[in-house]
Design a protein around this motif. Structure first.
Motif, short mmCIF file in Angstrom:
data_model
loop_
_atom_site.label_atom_id
_atom_site.label_comp_id
_atom_site.label_asym_id
_atom_site.label_seq_id
_atom_site.Cartn_x
_atom_site.Cartn_y
_atom_site.Cartn_z
N PRO A 44 0.83 -1.20 0.00
CA PRO A 44 0.00 0.00 0.00
C PRO A 44 0.87 1.26 0.00
O PRO A 44 1.94 1.28 0.58
CB PRO A 44 -0.79 -0.10 1.31
N VAL A 45 0.39 2.26 -0.66
CA VAL A 45 1.12 3.53 -0.74
C VAL A 45 0.83 4.34 0.52
O VAL A 45 -0.32 4.55 0.88
CB VAL A 45 0.70 4.33 -1.99
N VAL A 46 1.87 4.75 1.18
CA VAL A 46 1.74 5.55 2.39
C VAL A 46 1.97 7.01 2.02
O VAL A 46 2.96 7.35 1.38
CB VAL A 46 2.76 5.10 3.45
N LYS A 47 1.04 7.87 2.40
CA LYS A 47 1.15 9.29 2.09
C LYS A 47 2.19 9.92 3.00
O LYS A 47 2.10 9.85 4.23
CB LYS A 47 -0.21 9.96 2.30
N THR A 48 3.22 10.50 2.40
CA THR A 48 4.25 11.20 3.15
C THR A 48 4.44 12.59 2.54
O THR A 48 4.01 12.85 1.42
CB THR A 48 5.59 10.45 3.11
N TYR A 49 5.08 13.45 3.29
CA TYR A 49 5.30 14.83 2.86
C TYR A 49 6.75 15.22 3.02
O TYR A 49 7.46 14.74 3.90
CB TYR A 49 4.44 15.79 3.68
N VAL A 50 7.15 16.15 2.18
CA VAL A 50 8.45 16.81 2.32
C VAL A 50 8.14 18.27 2.61
O VAL A 50 7.37 18.90 1.89
CB VAL A 50 9.27 16.69 1.02
N TYR A 51 8.71 18.78 3.69
CA TYR A 51 8.52 20.18 4.07
C TYR A 51 9.76 20.95 3.64
O TYR A 51 10.89 20.48 3.78
CB TYR A 51 8.34 20.29 5.59
N TYR A 52 9.55 22.16 3.14
CA TYR A 52 10.68 22.98 2.72
C TYR A 52 10.30 24.45 2.79
O TYR A 52 9.13 24.80 2.84
CB TYR A 52 11.14 22.60 1.31
N THR A 53 11.33 25.30 2.81
CA THR A 53 11.11 26.74 2.79
C THR A 53 11.56 27.30 1.46
O THR A 53 12.52 26.81 0.85
CB THR A 53 11.87 27.44 3.93
N SER A 54 10.84 28.31 1.03
CA SER A 54 11.19 29.00 -0.21
C SER A 54 10.67 30.44 -0.10
O SER A 54 9.49 30.64 0.21
CB SER A 54 10.57 28.29 -1.41
N GLY A 55 11.54 31.39 -0.34
CA GLY A 55 11.14 32.78 -0.27
C GLY A 55 10.62 33.19 1.09
O GLY A 55 9.77 34.07 1.20
N GLY A 56 11.08 32.54 2.17
CA GLY A 56 10.64 32.87 3.51
C GLY A 56 9.33 32.23 3.91
O GLY A 56 8.81 32.49 4.99
N ASP A 57 8.74 31.38 3.06
CA ASP A 57 7.48 30.70 3.37
C ASP A 57 7.73 29.21 3.56
O ASP A 57 8.68 28.65 3.00
CB ASP A 57 6.47 30.89 2.23
N LEU A 58 6.86 28.56 4.35
CA LEU A 58 6.97 27.12 4.59
C LEU A 58 5.95 26.40 3.70
O LEU A 58 4.76 26.73 3.71
CB LEU A 58 6.69 26.80 6.06
N TYR A 59 6.44 25.41 2.96
CA TYR A 59 5.60 24.62 2.06
C TYR A 59 5.72 23.14 2.38
O TYR A 59 6.65 22.72 3.06
CB TYR A 59 6.05 24.80 0.60
#
Length: 96
Positions: free
Chosen positions: A38-53
């Motif tokens: 099964p595919v497990v939903k994961t995320y990568v967090y990063y900053t760009s231009g002073g914002d968090l995505y």
């Protein structure tokens, strides 16, 4: 002659066994293939231009989580990302 009949019987049994095995495999009775994990939903967090995505492993578009992010020391905890408000703060922030 007797040896020839014995050899013929062995060949006949072998061919019959191969045919039966092929039929069982083609009908799925002896299907040894396993289902995909099964595919497990994961995320990568990063900053760009002073914002968090964050962006998911499914290739979806990045999501803006925090504008003007000044956080420090981010760490994952379960389904959330935690971080300190800034490097001097004791305030812990949480985003999904």
């Amino acid at each position: 002659m007797r040896e020839r009949q014995h050899l013929f019987a062995i060949v006949k049994k072998t061919i019959s066994a191969i045919v039966v095995l092929t039929l069982l495999l083609s009908t799925g009775i002896l299907n040894t293939a396993r289902a995909a994990a099964p595919v497990v939903k994961t995320y990568v967090y990063y900053t760009s231009g002073g914002d968090l995505y964050r962006v998911g492993n499914d290739g979806a578009h990045p999501q803006l989580l925090v504008s003007d992010y000044e956080g420090a020391y981010p760490f994952a905890g379960g389904k959330f990302l935690y971080f300190y408000k800034d490097a001097e703060s004791n305030t812990i922030m949480r985003v999904p």
